[in-house]
Design a protein around this motif. Structure first.
Motif, PDB file in Angstrom:
ATOM      1  N   SER A  79      64.665 -31.572  38.071  1.00  0.00           N
ATOM      2  CA  SER A  79      65.905 -31.576  37.300  1.00  0.00           C
ATOM      3  C   SER A  79      65.891 -32.653  36.218  1.00  0.00           C
ATOM      4  N   MET A  80      65.273 -33.799  36.518  1.00  0.00           N
ATOM      5  CA  MET A  80      65.174 -34.837  35.479  1.00  0.00           C
ATOM      6  C   MET A  80      64.291 -34.359  34.323  1.00  0.00           C
ATOM      7  N   SER A  81      63.235 -33.634  34.639  1.00  0.00           N
ATOM      8  CA  SER A  81      62.365 -33.102  33.591  1.00  0.00           C
ATOM      9  C   SER A  81      63.111 -32.100  32.728  1.00  0.00           C
ATOM     10  N   VAL A  82      63.846 -31.201  33.385  1.00  0.00           N
ATOM     11  CA  VAL A  82      64.619 -30.196  32.628  1.00  0.00           C
ATOM     12  C   VAL A  82      65.691 -30.877  31.797  1.00  0.00           C
ATOM     13  N   LEU A  83      66.362 -31.860  32.371  1.00  0.00           N
ATOM     14  CA  LEU A  83      67.411 -32.569  31.638  1.00  0.00           C
ATOM     15  C   LEU A  83      66.836 -33.316  30.441  1.00  0.00           C
ATOM     16  N   HIS A  84      65.694 -33.938  30.620  1.00  0.00           N
ATOM     17  CA  HIS A  84      65.068 -34.675  29.515  1.00  0.00           C
ATOM     18  C   HIS A  84      64.640 -33.730  28.393  1.00  0.00           C
ATOM     19  N   LYS A  85      64.095 -32.589  28.754  1.00  0.00           N
ATOM     20  CA  LYS A  85      63.641 -31.643  27.733  1.00  0.00           C
ATOM     21  C   LYS A  85      64.791 -30.936  27.040  1.00  0.00           C
TER      22      LYS A  85
END
Length: 150
Positions: A79-85
């Motif tokens: 989720s952090m990866s998706v949020l960052h992207k």
């Protein structure tokens, strides 16, 4: 002859007591011994089975807890990866929406309503309650009383 009279007098003053016969209890215990032995064996087998189930349940709970932590960590990282992207495109969309003419009109209406309610007839009382100088006195008294009382 005097001794026998004394013995009779003392035996007459005795209080009635309970007489325990040795034969009665022995027969009951010998009759119940196989049943009690069977009950004790069943209790030992049941305790062993319950102890085994308890240990298995503890092991299963520990494994499930560890697996849950691992899954939660992977979900958090994903989720952090998706949020960052997706953060940069979402901020661009938000700024674009904030600058649209319809949003400007809505912001003007909200500002007007807010200042009208604050500075209007009902808002004056709100401002007086909020900014009344006596609140500083009440706060100072409230902070010093516990210091003196202890």
């Amino acid at each position: 002859m005097g001794l026998s009279k004394v013995a009779i007098i003392t035996t007459a003053k005795k209080e009635p007591g309970v007489v325990i016969r040795n034969n009665t209890g022995y027969h009951a215990i010998t009759a119940l011994a196989p049943t009690l032995h069977l009950a004790v064996r069943c209790q030992h087998m049941l305790s062993a089975a319950l102890l085994t189930l308890l240990l298995q349940a503890c092991l299963l709970a520990s494994t499930a807890s560890h697996a849950g932590r691992v899954v939660a960590a992977h979900i958090f990282l994903a989720s952090m990866s998706v949020l960052h992207k997706s953060g940069v495109p979402c901020s661009r969309v938000g700024r674009t929406l904030w600058r649209t003419p319809s949003m400007r009109k809505l912001r003007k209406k909200l500002e007007f309503e807010f200042f009208t309610s604050i500075l209007g007839s009902g808002g004056n009382n709100f401002c007086l309650v909020l900014f009344w100088p006596g609140w500083w006195m009440i706060m100072a008294i409230g902070l010093t009383i516990p210091a003196f009382v202890g």
